[in-house]
Every structure is written in structure tokens, then in C-alpha cells.
Scaffold this motif. Structure first.
Motif, PDB file in Angstrom:
ATOM      1  N   LEU A 153      42.455  61.818  51.361  1.00 16.82           N
ATOM      2  CA  LEU A 153      42.825  62.568  50.146  1.00 16.82           C
ATOM      3  C   LEU A 153      44.329  62.779  50.110  1.00 16.82           C
ATOM      4  O   LEU A 153      44.986  62.623  49.079  1.00 16.82           O
ATOM      5  CB  LEU A 153      42.135  63.938  50.125  1.00 16.82           C
ATOM      6  N   LEU A 154      44.860  63.138  51.273  1.00 18.80           N
ATOM      7  CA  LEU A 154      46.303  63.401  51.380  1.00 18.80           C
ATOM      8  C   LEU A 154      47.113  62.128  51.125  1.00 18.80           C
ATOM      9  O   LEU A 154      48.092  62.111  50.389  1.00 18.80           O
ATOM     10  CB  LEU A 154      46.568  63.889  52.803  1.00 18.80           C
ATOM     11  N   ARG A 155      46.647  61.038  51.726  1.00 21.93           N
ATOM     12  CA  ARG A 155      47.420  59.796  51.703  1.00 21.93           C
ATOM     13  C   ARG A 155      47.205  59.000  50.407  1.00 21.93           C
ATOM     14  O   ARG A 155      48.129  58.463  49.836  1.00 21.93           O
ATOM     15  CB  ARG A 155      46.975  58.957  52.918  1.00 21.93           C
ATOM     16  N   TYR A 156      45.932  58.948  49.934  1.00 19.61           N
ATOM     17  CA  TYR A 156      45.619  58.086  48.781  1.00 19.61           C
ATOM     18  C   TYR A 156      45.126  58.847  47.550  1.00 19.61           C
ATOM     19  O   TYR A 156      44.923  58.262  46.491  1.00 19.61           O
ATOM     20  CB  TYR A 156      44.534  57.053  49.144  1.00 19.61           C
ATOM     21  N   GLY A 157      44.826  60.110  47.713  1.00 21.27           N
ATOM     22  CA  GLY A 157      44.369  60.905  46.576  1.00 21.27           C
ATOM     23  C   GLY A 157      42.908  60.683  46.216  1.00 21.27           C
ATOM     24  O   GLY A 157      42.444  61.160  45.175  1.00 21.27           O
ATOM     25  N   ARG A 158      42.161  59.961  47.045  1.00 23.15           N
ATOM     26  CA  ARG A 158      40.735  59.765  46.764  1.00 23.15           C
ATOM     27  C   ARG A 158      40.016  59.301  48.035  1.00 23.15           C
ATOM     28  O   ARG A 158      40.664  58.944  49.031  1.00 23.15           O
ATOM     29  CB  ARG A 158      40.523  58.756  45.649  1.00 23.15           C
ATOM     30  N   ALA A 159      38.676  59.285  47.953  1.00 26.20           N
ATOM     31  CA  ALA A 159      37.892  58.840  49.114  1.00 26.20           C
ATOM     32  C   ALA A 159      38.131  57.357  49.344  1.00 26.20           C
ATOM     33  O   ALA A 159      38.198  56.574  48.399  1.00 26.20           O
ATOM     34  CB  ALA A 159      36.409  59.080  48.836  1.00 26.20           C
ATOM     35  N   MET A 160      38.264  56.979  50.585  1.00 21.87           N
ATOM     36  CA  MET A 160      38.481  55.563  50.920  1.00 21.87           C
ATOM     37  C   MET A 160      37.268  54.978  51.631  1.00 21.87           C
ATOM     38  O   MET A 160      37.066  53.773  51.620  1.00 21.87           O
ATOM     39  CB  MET A 160      39.688  55.423  51.842  1.00 21.87           C
ATOM     40  N   HIS A 161      36.492  55.849  52.286  1.00 24.28           N
ATOM     41  CA  HIS A 161      35.274  55.370  52.947  1.00 24.28           C
ATOM     42  C   HIS A 161      34.186  55.381  51.873  1.00 24.28           C
ATOM     43  O   HIS A 161      33.575  56.405  51.584  1.00 24.28           O
ATOM     44  CB  HIS A 161      34.917  56.286  54.120  1.00 24.28           C
ATOM     45  N   LEU A 162      33.983  54.218  51.239  1.00 31.80           N
ATOM     46  CA  LEU A 162      33.070  54.157  50.095  1.00 31.80           C
ATOM     47  C   LEU A 162      31.652  53.850  50.568  1.00 31.80           C
ATOM     48  O   LEU A 162      31.457  52.931  51.379  1.00 31.80           O
ATOM     49  CB  LEU A 162      33.544  53.076  49.117  1.00 31.80           C
ATOM     50  N   VAL A 163      30.702  54.631  50.053  1.00 32.34           N
ATOM     51  CA  VAL A 163      29.291  54.415  50.415  1.00 32.34           C
ATOM     52  C   VAL A 163      28.434  54.536  49.158  1.00 32.34           C
ATOM     53  O   VAL A 163      28.923  54.927  48.095  1.00 32.34           O
ATOM     54  CB  VAL A 163      28.804  55.442  51.477  1.00 32.34           C
ATOM     55  N   ASN A 164      27.180  54.181  49.262  1.00 40.09           N
ATOM     56  CA  ASN A 164      26.195  54.296  48.173  1.00 40.09           C
ATOM     57  C   ASN A 164      26.608  53.437  46.971  1.00 40.09           C
ATOM     58  O   ASN A 164      27.164  52.361  47.131  1.00 40.09           O
ATOM     59  CB  ASN A 164      25.988  55.764  47.763  1.00 40.09           C
ATOM     60  N   GLY A 165      26.398  53.958  45.756  1.00 39.82           N
ATOM     61  CA  GLY A 165      26.647  53.165  44.546  1.00 39.82           C
ATOM     62  C   GLY A 165      28.090  52.732  44.388  1.00 39.82           C
ATOM     63  O   GLY A 165      28.370  51.626  43.908  1.00 39.82           O
ATOM     64  N   VAL A 166      29.002  53.585  44.810  1.00 40.25           N
ATOM     65  CA  VAL A 166      30.417  53.223  44.620  1.00 40.25           C
ATOM     66  C   VAL A 166      30.804  52.078  45.565  1.00 40.25           C
ATOM     67  O   VAL A 166      31.650  51.232  45.222  1.00 40.25           O
ATOM     68  CB  VAL A 166      31.327  54.479  44.746  1.00 40.25           C
ATOM     69  N   ALA A 167      30.156  51.989  46.717  1.00 40.55           N
ATOM     70  CA  ALA A 167      30.401  50.851  47.626  1.00 40.55           C
ATOM     71  C   ALA A 167      29.838  49.577  47.018  1.00 40.55           C
ATOM     72  O   ALA A 167      30.441  48.496  47.118  1.00 40.55           O
ATOM     73  CB  ALA A 167      29.770  51.109  48.995  1.00 40.55           C
ATOM     74  N   LEU A 168      28.687  49.694  46.356  1.00 44.96           N
ATOM     75  CA  LEU A 168      28.088  48.524  45.702  1.00 44.96           C
ATOM     76  C   LEU A 168      29.037  47.985  44.630  1.00 44.96           C
ATOM     77  O   LEU A 168      29.324  46.778  44.579  1.00 44.96           O
ATOM     78  CB  LEU A 168      26.736  48.931  45.086  1.00 44.96           C
TER      79      LEU A 168
END
Ligand SMILES: Cc1cc2nc3c(=O)[nH]c(=O)nc-3n(C[C@H](O)[C@H](O)[C@H](O)COP(=O)(O)OP(=O)(O)OC[C@H]3O[C@@H](n4cnc5c(N)ncnc54)[C@H](O)[C@@H]3O)c2cc1C
Length: 572
Positions: A204-219
Motif C-alpha cells: 500500500l505504501l509503495r504502490y498504493g494498492r494490493a499487489m498479492h492478487l488472489v481470487n477473481g482479481v488474480a483471474l
């Protein structure tokens, strides 16, 4: 999208895909891999649709991951389950097309693209008492993905649904989620959570969002990366206005971009706009009892029925003869400080030991540990006409602190913000809780007392919580009692959350054949027009036999449509 790349007069491609969820991106990747020039247009400013907000589970019997784990099943088993589940709405040709193609679809993506999977082999079909129901080997989910792999595409990817993540961190169903729910009971789980959360804070600090993507967003991320690798052009903030036809054949679409209208010519168009969860007038027309409840649709607002309207404009037919036009989901409404509301899907909490669901009359109405669709269908059925269709999930303090209730999280997340906002109701006694919710207090006290009497020995003779493999899988395997879905509700204070009808999406959609071609009123395919995902009438006929029955067919019919357009031969 960079609209600079749009030429002024006309854009040409082989395949124009409308919508960037699972169905659209599956079709895009498959078509591009088969040598087609593909454009995907997306109405929203971000791509991913409801798919990016979803749990990401795909129902895909006989998939290669199951086979590698030694689970070998004849096609007759899922066929038989579906025959028993769907009854007169069993559509043999489309079911066969799906069951035959889905293992090949998974193998294709595994072999040729960035989409890799993890199995959900231990997840049973929902209705374990129906012949043919499997206890294993039917589910897959996209493998977790590092957002950094997406490069510049990342900023255009829809973020995870706020209500199902924790501070923007999506939690993966299975062992990841299990660790979050058991972190106060297991050192290993606590360490896992501490590691996951500190990494997320860094992202969050470095990129402003989740980077470890799982579930539908990983798909979606894995599909988008695959599409990009194959040269697919993906354009956001581009809305299709109208389909273009020549001599009865669909030959493209007129789209609206920030710079004006542009015709896109194509030899085939795939409708994949995510059904009509936000088309109020079609909802009013088709959803049962729509006057008796506020409907809390979970998909993004942009899934508003465009695909169905576009299909109808060239002679396509919307199939409304389904068991249900809507993929019901039990949803609670989360009030935020800025006056807006979020929608929380009750997928996990209902089966845990120590919670029941009641109506305003204080009575239970269903086995709460069963399917999400079944929960709402029973609620709609049980509430008398003219009364608000709603229910309440009721639990005690240890339950809330251990598992959370709806959007209220377990220890150590504080409860007071949700008590103050009114999302979570509390009472020192069951009667006080009932009064706070507007439930009949005497009946609720009697319901809880009756339930508790049996629950102390792990039984639920009235509704059978814990009676199916699916119930037990959704329960708590670590619970020391005899039934992972049953515990008494007796240590106050007591809590409740109001649960209303909502949906994961819609089942009614365009009539299609086994190649995903849209059918006209004469039953013949409309040349050049395909539909997949929620734009096609669900092959499940409006039933909900298992988790993953939206995304499994969406991925598979996107693949089938693209192969048909590309003239691909037999499956490899
Ligand atoms: C919280 C949640 C959890 C879920 N979990 C699961 C699960 O685990 N398993 C499962 O099987 N199902 C699940 N579902 C349902 C599933 O996500 C949907 O059925 C599925 O994503 C639909 O895929 P799709 O490709 O048809 O549409 P979508 O993924 O919704 O994509 C459609 C896209 O089309 C775009 N669009 C709309 N109109 C236009 C237009 N005119 N021009 C261009 N673009 C347009 C939309 O903006 C959207 O981005 C879940 C849904 C939700 C909301």
C-alpha cells in the motif's frame, strides 16, 4: 486506453469483444492465440467487471488438476448430477458442449498462457444428497499473481471489492482465509497473517494498492496479461452503442469513446457485458417479489444489461424460462461515513458453528449452512407477500469475535464503528437484540432456546446444519464439538446483521447454442454474433448446483466461442 490509437473513421479487427470479465477475456485470449486480431472494449474506466470482485471459483468437472491429483471421473457423473438438479431445464446440447470443453479449456490456458490454476479439489457440490453430486475434483481458481507482472496494465485493473477485502487486501479462499479465521487459536496462523498483512501494508505504501492478487482479481490479471502478450487491444471507457449488420450478419459495432463515435468492423462480435444485475427495468420485470425488497446487487454498476439489449436489437431472444432469473446472494448493506453504502456477500459466516438466520417473526426458515442461492430463495418463499423480504443472522459474542459476522470482523478488529453506524445490532439478552432489530422478541427467544437445546449435543434436527459434505466444508474443522456447523448461542452480548436479497449476477440471458452463437426467434444462429458469461442464458437453467457455476461456464463458453470463430479444429 490510449484513444490516440483509434483512427478517425473506422477500426478493423477479426473479433470484437464487448466486456472485459472472465467471458470476454477468455474469448480474447483464445481467439488471439488462434491467430485472430482481437479488440476488447470495456465501458468502465477499469477492466475486470464482476469477475474482478468475485471469489474466482470455477466449476469445471474433470479438469486436469483433479486428474493429476488422481480424481478420475466419467463425464456421466457430472451429467447425472446436472440432470437431477436441473430437471426439465436440463439443456443436453449446451451441457455436453460445456462438459466436453471445460477440461480442454483449462489445459489450453495452463499450457499456453499466463493463466495458471490452483485446485479446489476438496470442495464438494452444494447438494450432496442429489445423485451424481461429487465431493471432490470440480473446482479450480486462478493461482495468486504478483501485480507487478502486469506492468502498466495494473493501473487499469479493477481493484478488489472493498467489502470482501481487509484494507484493500484480498484474502484467498482456502488455507489463506482459514489462517485469518484461526489466528487467535493457532500460532502458525497468526504468523501467516502477520506476514501477509505486513507485506500488504508495504505494498500500500509503495504502490498504493494490493499487489498479492488472489481470487477473481488474480483471474482477471492473469487473463489480461495473457491477452496483452498475444497482442489483444484492450480499450477501457469505450461503450458499445449499437451493433452493425450487413445482410443479416453482425459485422461490428459502433462505439462511443471520449473522442466521439467510432465504428469497429469485425468478422464476429462476442457479447460479454455481464448480464443485467443493474438494469432496473428488466429486474423489475423478471425478479420475483421485486416490489417487496430492496435488491442489493453485488456486481459493478456498469453491468447494466447492455449485452441483452444489443442482442435483442438484432433479433436475439432473452430466455426467461428459468428456475430463477437471478443468481441470488444473501447480502447486507454496509453504511459508510460519507453516506454511501457497500454490499457485503454472506458467503462464509452462515455455516460456522453458532449462528442462525431468522425472519422478522423470530423463526428460522432454512439450513443456513447450505448454498447462498438456497438461503435467499427460502427467504423469498418464507416471507408473506407484501412484507419486506429480509432476515437476520444472529450470533453470540464468542462467535462474533472468532469468525466475525458479515462485514464485522473477528478479534482484534474493533466493533464500535459498525455498532455506531447501525450495521451491527447488539443486545445484552436475546430479547433486547430482537427489540433492536424489530424482530418478534418472544418468538426469537423461543427459537434460540429450542436451537440451543439440541445444539449443545451438536444436533440441528429442525434444519440439519452440518448434514451435507458442503455444509461441513463451510463449517469450522477446528471446532471441538461433534458438528462443525453447530454450537449453542448463549454467551451474551448477542449480535445481529440484517440480510437482504442481492445477487452475484443474473441467470436469464440470450438464447445460445453449443457454440455460444446467439439464436434468433427461428432458433437459427445469428451470423457473426456470440454471447458468453452472464449475457448468455445460464446453462444451469436458473439452478445453483455448485459454487463456481458462473465463472466455469463463462470461461468455457468464451473459449468455445473464440475457437468457433477462429475455425479451430478438434481439441488438442
Ligand atoms: C462478490 C462476488 C463474488 C462472486 N463469486 C463467484 C465465484 O466464486 N464463482 C462464480 O462462478 N461466480 C462468482 N460470482 C459471479 C461472477 O463473478 C459473474 O457471474 C461473472 O464474473 C460474470 O462474468 P462476465 O464475464 O459475464 O461479466 P463481468 O465480469 O461482469 O464483465 C462484464 C464487463 O462488461 C462491461 N460492459 C457492460 N456493458 C458494456 C458495454 N456496453 N460496452 C463495453 N463494456 C461493457 C462491464 O463494465 C464489465 O466490466 C461472484 C460475483 C460477485 C459480485
Amino acid at each position: 486506453m490510449s484513444t490516440d490509437t483509434l483512427v478517425q473513421q473506422q477500426v478493423d479487427c477479426d473479433v470484437l469483444i464487448i466486456g472485459s470479465g472472465a467471458a470476454g477475456l477468455s474469448a480474447a485470449v483464445t481467439a488471439a492465440w488462434h491467430g485472430q486480431k482481437v479488440i476488447v472494449v470495456e465501458k468502465a474506466p477499469v477492466f475486470g467487471g464482476a469477475t474482478a470482485w468475485s471469489g474466482g471459483w470455477m466449476w469445471l468437472p474433470r479438469n486436469p488438476l483433479a486428474r493429476r491429483a488422481g480424481i478420475v471421473e466419467d463425464i456421466e457423473q457430472p451429467r447425472s448430477y446436472l440432470k437431477h438438479e436441473l430437471g426439465e431445464r436440463y439443456d443436453g446440447p449446451r451441457i455436453d458442449a460445456f462438459l466436453e470443453a471445460c477440461p480442454h479449456m483449462v489445459a489450453f490456458f495452463e499450457r499456453h498462457t499466463a493463466l495458471q490454476f490452483v485446485d479446489g479439489n476438496a470442495i464438494p457440490d452444494i447438494h450432496g444428497d442429489v445423485p451424481g453430486a461429487a465431493t471432490q475434483g470440480h473446482q479450480v481458481i486462478a493461482a495468486p499473481y504478483d501485480g507487478r507482472e502486469l506492468g502498466p496494465l495494473l493501473q487499469r485493473l479493477r481493484k478488489t471489492l472493498r467489502e470482501t477485502s481487509f484494507m484493500g487486501m484480498p484474502i484467498m479462499a482456502g488455507s489463506d482465509l482459514g489462517a485469518f479465521l484461526s489466528m487467535t487459536r493457532s500460532l502458525r496462523s497468526a504468523l501467516h497473517v502477520a506476514k501477509r498483512f505486513s507485506r500488504h501494508l508495504w505494498h500500500l505504501l509503495r504502490y498504493g494498492r494490493a499487489m498479492h492478487l488472489v481470487n477473481g482479481v488474480a483471474l482477471v490479471a492473469r487473463l489480461a496479461k495473457s491477452a496483452d502478450d498475444l497482442g489483444v487491444r484492450l480499450w477501457e471507457s469505450v461503450q458499445v452503442q449499437q451493433l452493425l449488420q450487413e445482410n443479416g450478419r453482425v459485422v461490428g459495432a459502433l462505439v462511443r469513446t471520449v473522442e466521439g463515435e467510432v465504428p469497429i468492423c469485425a468478422k464476429a462480435v462476442v457479447l460479454a457485458t455481464g448480464g443485467f444485475p443493474h438494469d432496473l427495468s428488466r429486474r423489475q420485470q423478471l425478479f420475483p417479489r421485486s416490489n417487496d425488497h430492496e435488491h442489493l446487487a453485488l456486481p459493478p454498476q456498469s453491468c447494466s444489461g447492455d449485452g441483452l439489449r444489443l442482442g435483442e436489437s438484432v433479433g436475439g431472444q432473452v430466455d426467461t424460462d428459468l428456475q430463477s432469473p437471478v443468481a441470488w446472494a444473501p447480502v447486507s448493506k454496509v453504511p459508510y461515513r460519507d453516506g454511501s453504502y457497500g454490499h457485503f456477500p454472506h458467503i462464509i459466516d452462515r455455516a460456522k458453528p453458532g449462528v442462525i438466520g431468522v425472519l422478522a417473526n423470530g423463526k428460522r426458515f432454512v439450513n443456513e449452512a447450505g448454498g447462498y442461492y438456497d438461503f435467499v430463495a427460502a427467504m423469498v418463499e418464507a416471507v408473506p407477500e407484501g412484507q419486506e423480504v429480509a432476515s437476520w443472522l444472529i450470533c453470540d459474542h464468542p462467535f462474533q469475535r472468532r469468525y466475525g459476522l458479515g462485514f464485522s470482523r473477528p478479534t482484534p478488529v474493533p466493533l464500535w464503528p459498525l455498532l455506531r453506524s447501525g450495521y451491527l445490532k447488539r443486545g445484552a439478552s436475546i430479547e433486547q437484540l430482537a427489540t433492536a432489530c424489530g424482530i418478534d422478541s418472544q418468538t426469537l427467544a423461543a427459537t434460540v432456546s429450542d436451537y440451543n437445546q439440541q445444539a449443545r449435543s451438536g444436533a440441528d434436527p429442525t434444519f440439519g446444519r452440518g448434514s451435507t459434505p458442503y455444509n461441513r466444508k463451510q463449517g469450522d474443522a477446528l471446532y471441538p464439538g461433534s458438528n462443525p456447523c453447530v454450537a449453542p448461542i448463549e454467551q451474551g452480548p448477542f449480535y445481529a446483521v440484517k440480510v437482504q436479497p442481492g445477487c452475484f449476477g443474473t441467470f436469464a440471458g440470450l438464447k445460445t447454442d453449443g457454440h455460444a452463437r446467439v439464436l434468433g426467434d427461428d432458433g437459427q444462429a445469428i451470423a457473426g454474433l456470440y454471447a458468453a458469461g452472464s449475457d448468455m442464458a445460464s446453462i444451469m437453467g436458473g439452478h445453483y448446483p455448485s459454487g463456481g457455476i458462473n465463472l466455469g461456464p463463462a470461461m468455457t463458453f468464451g473459449y468455445i466461442a473464440a475457437r468457433h470463430i477462429a475455425g479451430a479444429g478438434n481439441y488438442e
